[in-house]
Design an enzyme around this catalytic site. Structure first.
Site, mmCIF file in Angstrom:
data_model
loop_
_atom_site.group_PDB
_atom_site.id
_atom_site.type_symbol
_atom_site.label_atom_id
_atom_site.label_comp_id
_atom_site.label_asym_id
_atom_site.label_seq_id
_atom_site.Cartn_x
_atom_site.Cartn_y
_atom_site.Cartn_z
ATOM 1 N N GLU A 111 0.865 -1.174 0.000
ATOM 2 C CA GLU A 111 0.000 0.000 0.000
ATOM 3 C C GLU A 111 0.898 1.219 0.000
ATOM 4 O OE1 GLU A 111 -1.741 -1.005 3.636
ATOM 5 O OE2 GLU A 111 -3.396 -2.115 2.761
ATOM 6 N N TYR A 123 7.978 2.243 -7.464
ATOM 7 C CA TYR A 123 7.252 0.976 -7.548
ATOM 8 C C TYR A 123 6.854 0.655 -8.996
ATOM 9 C CZ TYR A 123 7.005 1.368 -2.462
ATOM 10 O OH TYR A 123 7.309 1.494 -1.130
#
Length: 158
Positions: A111, A123
């Site tokens: 998350e 990411y």
């Protein structure tokens, strides 16, 4: 001023002591502020008390993951502000993937705050893709994006 972290690669949960947990919390606090409330030393100690969790990194940054069955979760990744943009985040992600695979995980989740653009860029460049959104997760109006990544098969033992 924060305490330096001892080098830790796959730290054993039994080795977590209050000073170590405080050093993790101090570095985490330097990395996350505002609505991204940093974790306390007690939260780190409790988390690392689980044998499902693993810690990777050093005094300039760390990642904490958890693996259960064939799934892993990147719980946090923190790189000291003065050590950013030197490849540490990428290296920690690579170490997280390798450790999770070695523990039998084939897929990983994390998350990230929807407004954390540097983390999202890291990411996405590492192959993580969107899997969902948790509205108001970090604060009212501040959502968490759930990202996932296939890890591939676990390495064969030899």
């Amino acid at each position: 001023m924060s305490h330096p972290l001892p080098s830790a690669t796959g730290a054993d949960a039994d080795a977590v002591d209050p000073a170590f947990a405080q050093a993790l919390a101090a570095l985490h606090g330097r990395c996350f502020a505002g609505p991204h409330r940093p974790w306390s030393a007690a939260e780190f100690a409790a988390l690392l008390d689980s044998h499902a969790c693993f810690l990777l990194g050093d005094g300039a940054g760390f990642a904490i993951g958890r693996s259960i069955a064939d799934e892993a979760e990147l719980l946090t990744l923190a790189v000291a502000p003065e050590a950013r943009r030197q490849g540490r985040g990428r290296a920690l992600l690579e170490a997280f993937r390798a450790t999770a695979r070695a523990r039998g995980a084939a897929r990983a989740f994390l998350e990230v705050a929807a407004d954390n653009l540097p983390a999202l860029a890291l990411y996405h460049a590492d192959g993580w893709t969107g899997a969902g959104r948790r509205r108001g997760y970090y604060a009212p109006g501040l959502d968490a994006l759930v990202l996932c990544r296939d890890l591939g098969p676990a390495p064969k033992g030899g």
